[in-house]
Scaffold this motif. Structure first.
Motif, mmCIF file in Angstrom:
data_model
loop_
_atom_site.group_PDB
_atom_site.id
_atom_site.type_symbol
_atom_site.label_atom_id
_atom_site.label_comp_id
_atom_site.label_asym_id
_atom_site.label_seq_id
_atom_site.Cartn_x
_atom_site.Cartn_y
_atom_site.Cartn_z
ATOM 1 N N GLN A 71 30.011 -2.568 -32.194
ATOM 2 C CA GLN A 71 30.792 -2.283 -33.396
ATOM 3 C C GLN A 71 32.273 -2.572 -33.196
ATOM 4 O O GLN A 71 33.047 -2.499 -34.144
ATOM 5 C CB GLN A 71 30.568 -0.834 -33.829
ATOM 6 C CG GLN A 71 29.166 -0.596 -34.379
ATOM 7 C CD GLN A 71 28.983 0.789 -34.960
ATOM 8 O OE1 GLN A 71 29.773 1.690 -34.701
ATOM 9 N NE2 GLN A 71 27.925 0.955 -35.748
ATOM 10 N N SER A 72 32.650 -2.943 -32.000
ATOM 11 C CA SER A 72 34.026 -3.371 -31.763
ATOM 12 C C SER A 72 34.251 -4.812 -32.195
ATOM 13 O O SER A 72 35.394 -5.258 -32.316
ATOM 14 C CB SER A 72 34.368 -3.223 -30.268
ATOM 15 O OG SER A 72 33.469 -4.012 -29.473
ATOM 16 N N GLU A 73 33.166 -5.560 -32.477
ATOM 17 C CA GLU A 73 33.294 -6.954 -32.895
ATOM 18 C C GLU A 73 33.901 -7.021 -34.298
ATOM 19 O O GLU A 73 33.673 -6.155 -35.147
ATOM 20 C CB GLU A 73 31.928 -7.636 -32.884
ATOM 21 C CG GLU A 73 31.340 -7.829 -31.500
ATOM 22 C CD GLU A 73 32.036 -8.920 -30.732
ATOM 23 O OE1 GLU A 73 32.590 -9.833 -31.387
ATOM 24 O OE2 GLU A 73 32.050 -8.870 -29.484
ATOM 25 N N GLY A 78 35.269 -2.657 -38.743
ATOM 26 C CA GLY A 78 35.483 -1.226 -38.597
ATOM 27 C C GLY A 78 34.408 -0.357 -39.191
ATOM 28 O O GLY A 78 34.482 0.879 -39.127
ATOM 29 N N THR A 80 30.724 1.477 -39.693
ATOM 30 C CA THR A 80 29.737 2.076 -38.797
ATOM 31 C C THR A 80 28.365 2.171 -39.460
ATOM 32 O O THR A 80 27.395 2.590 -38.829
ATOM 33 C CB THR A 80 30.180 3.494 -38.377
ATOM 34 O OG1 THR A 80 30.382 4.303 -39.543
ATOM 35 C CG2 THR A 80 31.475 3.434 -37.555
#
Length: 270
Positions: A71-73, A78, A80
């Motif tokens: 989820q940092s990609e 941003g 979730t």
């Protein structure tokens, strides 16, 4: 490729190709829960799922990205919730240098798959209402018209038009996706009823009285025995279709029949 790059229009680049060129821009939805997903261009497909295009070509949704990227990609922007899905640019359709690649994009819900393009092609063909050819033949199929054994017979397509000979083009659509098809008669096979089949590449040459006993230049036959014959003309249609990133051909045969009478010259002179 680092953090997303915002455009003046408020869109964000979420996917790049091998050359560092942005291939997919995403519009931030007003409500993250609306299932907006990513889009390229402004066309919407079935059930509101975006039709993504790259350099004028469709990219095809192929399902969930496996494995899901962290989820940092940047593609997550941003978020979730939702998931990352994959859209494929078919080989040879992504430009001069890129010969097939995948695009990753976010969507709250799984996108609806596009319709089967061949099914739409069949619908386009059905809307053409194609017909068998109108038979032109000498001797004519009418009472008192008798041909002669050993004399040339002429066959041709009478008054060819789009529904009977082509070309004819139609488009079928479903939920924003479209497939176009073009039909054309490639050849006509003439089953002469005596065991012979004559295949003519074109529509043939209509007979005129001034031709006398000459043979047809492109579509003719000569009977060797007298009798009544049923002639069947089968038009062989070839339909080419394209759409939703795919292309193909469909073959279709349509048949029309008529009867001719062939007699011996000495019988006719008695």
């Amino acid at each position: 490729m680092g953090a997303p790059v915002a455009t003046a229009e408020g869109a964000t680049c979420v996917s790049y190709n091998l050359f560092g060129v942005c291939t997919l821009w995403a519009e931030s939805p007003a409500d993250p829960g609306d299932g907006g997903g990513s889009r390229s261009g402004s066309n919407d497909g079935p059930n509101g799922v975006p039709i993504m295009q790259i350099e004028g070509h469709y990219c095809m949704p192929t399902g969930l990205a496996d494995p899901q990227p962290p989820q940092s990609e940047a593609v997550w922007e941003g978020r979730t919730d939702g998931a990352i899905y994959v859209c494929e640019v078919p080989a040879g359709r992504g430009g001069m240098f890129v010969v097939g690649y995948l695009i990753s994009y976010w969507s709250l819900t799984a996108p609806a798959a596009p319709p089967d393009p061949e099914t739409l092609a069949q619908q386009a063909v059905a809307s053409m209402e194609l017909q068998a050819v109108r038979i032109g033949i000498v001797p004519e199929a009418q009472p008192g018209s008798v041909g002669l054994v050993g004399m040339p017979n002429w066959m041709w397509v009478s008054a060819p038009d789009a529904p009977t000979f082509g070309p004819i083009t139609r488009t079928a659509s479903a939920g924003g996706w479209s497939v176009s098809a073009t039909a054309q008669v490639a050849s006509v096979s003439w089953d002469m009823g005596d065991g012979r089949v004559v295949t003519c590449a074109g529509s043939g040459t209509p007979y005129e009285a001034s031709y006398g006993a000459a043979s047809s230049p492109d579509c003719g036959h000569t009977y060797t025995r007298q009798g009544d014959y049923t002639v069947r003309a089968t038009s062989h249609w070839v339909v080419t279709w394209s759409g939703i990133g795919q292309a193909g051909t469909i073959s279709l045969d349509l048949t029309q029949a008529t009867d001719v009478t062939i007699g011996e010259a000495q019988v006719l002179t008695q």
